[in-house]
Scaffold this motif. Structure first.
Motif, PDB file in Angstrom:
ATOM      1  N   SER A   7       0.853  -1.187   0.000  1.00 31.59           N
ATOM      2  CA  SER A   7       0.000   0.000   0.000  1.00 31.59           C
ATOM      3  C   SER A   7       0.890   1.239   0.000  1.00 31.59           C
ATOM      4  O   SER A   7       1.902   1.273   0.698  1.00 31.59           O
ATOM      5  CB  SER A   7      -0.912   0.021   1.232  1.00 31.59           C
ATOM      6  OG  SER A   7      -1.628   1.239   1.298  1.00 31.59           O
ATOM      7  N   ASP A   8       0.516   2.231  -0.778  1.00 33.75           N
ATOM      8  CA  ASP A   8       1.287   3.477  -0.801  1.00 33.75           C
ATOM      9  C   ASP A   8       0.698   4.522   0.135  1.00 33.75           C
ATOM     10  O   ASP A   8       1.126   5.676   0.145  1.00 33.75           O
ATOM     11  CB  ASP A   8       1.383   4.033  -2.226  1.00 33.75           C
ATOM     12  CG  ASP A   8       0.021   4.366  -2.833  1.00 33.75           C
ATOM     13  OD1 ASP A   8      -1.020   4.128  -2.167  1.00 33.75           O
ATOM     14  OD2 ASP A   8      -0.016   4.866  -3.975  1.00 33.75           O
ATOM     15  N   LYS A   9      -0.257   4.116   0.953  1.00 36.22           N
ATOM     16  CA  LYS A   9      -0.948   5.047   1.852  1.00 36.22           C
ATOM     17  C   LYS A   9      -0.335   5.000   3.258  1.00 36.22           C
ATOM     18  O   LYS A   9       0.120   3.956   3.722  1.00 36.22           O
ATOM     19  CB  LYS A   9      -2.430   4.697   1.961  1.00 36.22           C
ATOM     20  CG  LYS A   9      -3.172   4.678   0.627  1.00 36.22           C
ATOM     21  CD  LYS A   9      -3.226   6.054   0.003  1.00 36.22           C
ATOM     22  CE  LYS A   9      -4.185   6.098  -1.189  1.00 36.22           C
ATOM     23  NZ  LYS A   9      -3.779   5.225  -2.309  1.00 36.22           N
ATOM     24  N   ILE A  10      -0.320   6.149   3.921  1.00 38.10           N
ATOM     25  CA  ILE A  10       0.113   6.260   5.315  1.00 38.10           C
ATOM     26  C   ILE A  10      -1.004   6.943   6.093  1.00 38.10           C
ATOM     27  O   ILE A  10      -1.553   7.962   5.653  1.00 38.10           O
ATOM     28  CB  ILE A  10       1.426   7.044   5.437  1.00 38.10           C
ATOM     29  CG1 ILE A  10       2.568   6.267   4.762  1.00 38.10           C
ATOM     30  CG2 ILE A  10       1.770   7.304   6.915  1.00 38.10           C
ATOM     31  CD1 ILE A  10       3.905   6.983   4.792  1.00 38.10           C
ATOM     32  N   ILE A  11      -1.348   6.383   7.242  1.00 39.42           N
ATOM     33  CA  ILE A  11      -2.457   6.876   8.050  1.00 39.42           C
ATOM     34  C   ILE A  11      -1.930   7.750   9.188  1.00 39.42           C
ATOM     35  O   ILE A  11      -1.051   7.326   9.948  1.00 39.42           O
ATOM     36  CB  ILE A  11      -3.258   5.700   8.627  1.00 39.42           C
ATOM     37  CG1 ILE A  11      -3.837   4.852   7.490  1.00 39.42           C
ATOM     38  CG2 ILE A  11      -4.364   6.188   9.553  1.00 39.42           C
ATOM     39  CD1 ILE A  11      -4.478   3.556   7.946  1.00 39.42           C
ATOM     40  N   ASN A  12      -2.453   8.953   9.301  1.00 44.12           N
ATOM     41  CA  ASN A  12      -2.047   9.857  10.377  1.00 44.12           C
ATOM     42  C   ASN A  12      -2.731   9.465  11.686  1.00 44.12           C
ATOM     43  O   ASN A  12      -3.950   9.259  11.726  1.00 44.12           O
ATOM     44  CB  ASN A  12      -2.394  11.301  10.026  1.00 44.12           C
ATOM     45  CG  ASN A  12      -1.509  11.855   8.932  1.00 44.12           C
ATOM     46  OD1 ASN A  12      -0.306  11.608   8.914  1.00 44.12           O
ATOM     47  ND2 ASN A  12      -2.090  12.603   8.005  1.00 44.12           N
TER      48      ASN A  12
END
Length: 235
Positions: free
Chosen positions: A67-72
């Protein structure tokens, strides 16, 4: 040898419904979509070899999708690791309730959460629930619709981390490598940390041994109790 249709059906149902995946993360801001910022597998099976590199963030025989997403995430907040039997399952289909065992969560600080494999040193435990008053950690997660509550420590420093949520099923743990370990890694960015403490860390693999009392145990014939409490694996 013949099996009755009813018996065979019951066994197959138990096997099919037994597996589970950490597939979503819920923060104080929102519940993210399935697989958003999490390396979810195409198959919901367990890891059983505690010395395998795939123990870090899962992997073959459960191939994971990057996944290229990062969760804050805010330091000090409580997030929910959401578990489901499959990526398409709902809150009423988390894991076979007969699969009893502990749940844990770990963090590892990394420079790039989308690329770090998770293998090696740097992991520290931030949440655990074993066996207490006749209830296992897995019971808590299943009974809450698949939500594993994890508080992100206030004392850590800001930056990117891998958040590793884990559930362990002990129904087959009476023999070596019989415990079923389920885990995935979410890619998070922590803000608002006080950086007041530097936790001691351990390596994954390396954090567990196959003969750890919490992984090699007969929960049916020798269940934990007041005189022999359950020892949660890991640091």
């Amino acid at each position: 040898m013949k099996f009755s249709t009813l018996g065979a059906t019951a066994v197959l149902a138990s096997v099919v419904s037994g597996h589970t995946i950490f597939c979503q993360l819920k923060t104080s801001e929102q519940t993210f979509p399935v697989s958003h910022g999490i390396r979810t597998p195409s198959y919901d099976g367990p890891q059983t070899d505690v010395n395998n590199n795939n123990l870090a963030c899962n992997g073959p025989p459960n191939p994971t999708t990057p996944s290229d997403k990062i969760i804050n995430v805010k330091a000090g907040e409580t997030v929910s690791a959401i578990w489901r039997h499959t990526l398409q399952s709902g809150a009423n289909d988390v894991m076979d309730p007969g699969h009893k065992g502990p749940v844990m969560a770990y963090l590892k600080k990394v420079s790039d959460a989308t690329k770090d494999s998770g293998v090696g040193n740097g992991w520290f435990k931030i949440q655990e629930e074993g066996f207490s008053n006749g209830k296992w950690g897995t019971d808590t997660v299943i009974n809450s619709g698949g939500n594993q509550q994890i508080k992100i420590p206030e004392c850590i420093e800001d930056g990117q981390y891998l958040l590793r949520a884990e559930m362990i099923a002990l129904h087959g743990a009476r023999s070596t490598n019989g415990a079923q370990l389920y885990m995935e890694c979410a890619q998070i960015n922590v803000t608002g940390g006080k950086a007041s403490k530097k936790p001691s860390t351990s390596s994954i693999p390396g954090i567990y041994k196959s003969n750890d009392p919490g992984l090699l145990i007969d929960i049916y014939n020798k269940p934990p109790g007041a005189s022999s409490p359950y020892k949660i694996p890991g640091m």
